[in-house]
Design a protein around this motif. Structure first.
Motif, mmCIF file in Angstrom:
data_model
loop_
_atom_site.group_PDB
_atom_site.id
_atom_site.type_symbol
_atom_site.label_atom_id
_atom_site.label_comp_id
_atom_site.label_asym_id
_atom_site.label_seq_id
_atom_site.Cartn_x
_atom_site.Cartn_y
_atom_site.Cartn_z
ATOM 1 N N GLN A 120 0.835 -1.214 0.000
ATOM 2 C CA GLN A 120 0.000 0.000 0.000
ATOM 3 C C GLN A 120 0.865 1.257 0.000
ATOM 4 O O GLN A 120 0.590 2.220 -0.718
ATOM 5 N N LEU A 123 2.353 1.706 -3.468
ATOM 6 C CA LEU A 123 1.368 2.156 -4.444
ATOM 7 C C LEU A 123 1.014 3.626 -4.235
ATOM 8 O O LEU A 123 0.835 4.382 -5.202
ATOM 9 N N LEU A 124 0.928 4.030 -2.980
ATOM 10 C CA LEU A 124 0.669 5.453 -2.695
ATOM 11 C C LEU A 124 1.834 6.308 -3.186
ATOM 12 O O LEU A 124 1.624 7.384 -3.762
ATOM 13 N N ARG A 126 3.803 5.562 -5.635
ATOM 14 C CA ARG A 126 3.721 5.568 -7.104
ATOM 15 C C ARG A 126 2.643 6.541 -7.579
ATOM 16 O O ARG A 126 2.833 7.279 -8.548
ATOM 17 N N GLU A 127 1.539 6.558 -6.874
ATOM 18 C CA GLU A 127 0.437 7.461 -7.243
ATOM 19 C C GLU A 127 0.842 8.915 -7.071
ATOM 20 O O GLU A 127 0.336 9.808 -7.761
ATOM 21 N N MET A 128 1.773 9.166 -6.138
ATOM 22 C CA MET A 128 2.252 10.526 -5.902
ATOM 23 C C MET A 128 3.444 10.874 -6.790
ATOM 24 O O MET A 128 4.171 11.817 -6.534
ATOM 25 N N LYS A 129 3.652 10.058 -7.845
ATOM 26 C CA LYS A 129 4.636 10.330 -8.901
ATOM 27 C C LYS A 129 6.077 10.086 -8.474
ATOM 28 O O LYS A 129 7.001 10.585 -9.123
ATOM 29 N N ASP A 139 8.416 2.701 -11.215
ATOM 30 C CA ASP A 139 7.948 3.095 -12.548
ATOM 31 C C ASP A 139 7.558 1.907 -13.412
ATOM 32 O O ASP A 139 7.233 2.069 -14.595
ATOM 33 N N ALA A 152 -1.455 8.454 -17.589
ATOM 34 C CA ALA A 152 -2.354 7.664 -16.757
ATOM 35 C C ALA A 152 -2.092 6.171 -16.962
ATOM 36 O O ALA A 152 -1.870 5.717 -18.095
ATOM 37 N N TYR A 155 -5.801 0.117 -16.237
ATOM 38 C CA TYR A 155 -6.131 -0.758 -15.120
ATOM 39 C C TYR A 155 -5.271 -2.018 -15.176
ATOM 40 O O TYR A 155 -4.729 -2.475 -14.174
ATOM 41 N N ALA A 158 -1.728 -1.276 -14.164
ATOM 42 C CA ALA A 158 -1.666 -1.028 -12.724
ATOM 43 C C ALA A 158 -1.687 -2.342 -11.949
ATOM 44 O O ALA A 158 -0.980 -2.485 -10.938
ATOM 45 N N GLU A 162 1.215 -3.678 -9.448
ATOM 46 C CA GLU A 162 0.941 -4.082 -8.065
ATOM 47 C C GLU A 162 1.488 -5.481 -7.810
ATOM 48 O O GLU A 162 2.079 -5.752 -6.749
#
Length: 275
Positions: A120, A123-124, A126-129, A139, A152, A155, A158, A162
């Motif tokens: 988690q 992934l957070l 990664r979501e925050m670049k 990446d 973007a 799915y 992603a 993960e």
């Protein structure tokens, strides 16, 4: 005036120091703390009965393990040691020092939860670049998929990312377990090393006393031998005879650089270093 900044390791702080002031704002350890504080760790905290000694908060132990594994500090002993000598780990531990048994037990007790929470966090990030989290690439470079020209993530991509991160987290935790089982690779054990050093200093002090005492005995014997030689030569001169050879030199007193004592053998004698 000295050209150098004064070195002072003895003066106390005028105010209690804050570990928050010791770490740069952009440091990864701050990110770990901020993210872990947003996670739901109730599945961990509910397992503590609240009896006996107070326990380290699971969020603290989780932060230490995540940061340690992500930055290459794998074994629990090394993480414990880092809470003493690393500003980042001191910050994560809030200036406490969970021992290696506590860290290893926490990992083994909550292994499924730890893996899930670790993923988690990644992934957070990664979501925050973030492209990297310590040594972990975020990446998706290891994911063999068609690269999208859009920023973007699809799915499907992603889900592959993960799965990759879960694999990497699992591998890191397996490395941590192996490291904890192989104590020989962990290097210095701080409490044991402190005890060894204290014992070693005491042994050195005792050895110096023995060397000085034995040097004193040797000095007395050498001085007596010297005086005997001088007396004999004086007697020869008084008898009208010329002593053969040069006059003896007075002995040099005190311990010598090559004097040694066997610290493991109380019956040892001073011996010159050979070779």
């Amino acid at each position: 005036m000295s050209r150098f900044i004064p070195v002072d390791r003895q003066t106390d702080y005028l105010l209690p120091p804050s570990v928050d002031e010791w770490l740069p704002d952009e440091h990864l350890a701050r990110f770990v703390v901020d993210v872990v504080e947003q996670l739901d760790v109730s599945a961990l905290t509910q397992q503590y009965a609240g009896r006996g000694h107070k326990a380290h908060h699971p969020a603290v132990l989780l932060s230490l393990l995540i940061y340690g594994y992500a930055t290459g500090v794998i074994s629990s002993r090394k993480i414990e040691r880092a809470t003493y000598d690393s500003i980042a780990f001191r910050y994560l531990a809030a200036n406490t020092h969970p021992d290696h048994d506590t860290l290893a037990t926490f990992r083994r007790r909550f292994l499924p939860e730890l893996e899930q929470l670790f993923v988690q966090v990644l992934l957070l990030a990664r979501e925050m670049k973030l492209l990297k989290f310590g040594t972990i690439a975020l990446d998706g470079t290891k994911v063999k998929a068609n690269a999208s020209k859009h920023k973007a993530l699809s799915y499907g991509h992603a889900k592959k990312l993960e799965a990759q991160l879960k694999t990497e987290v699992n591998a890191l935790i397996q490395r941590a377990e192996a490291a904890d089982n192989d104590v020989a690779t962990d290097g210095m054990d701080i409490p044991a090393e402190i005890a060894r050093r204290e014992a070693r200093l005491a042994a050195i002090a005792e050895a110096k006393v023995k060397i000085e005492a034995r040097a004193h005995e040797r000095d007395a014997a050498e001085q007596a031998a010297y005086q005997d030689k001088v007396a004999k030569r004086d007697a020869q001169r008084k008898a009208g005879k010329k002593p053969s050879g040069r006059d003896p030199k007075p002995p040099m007193g005190g311990p010598r650089d090559k004097d040694q004592v066997n610290l493991t053998d109380p019956q040892s004698r001073i011996m010159p270093v050979t070779g």
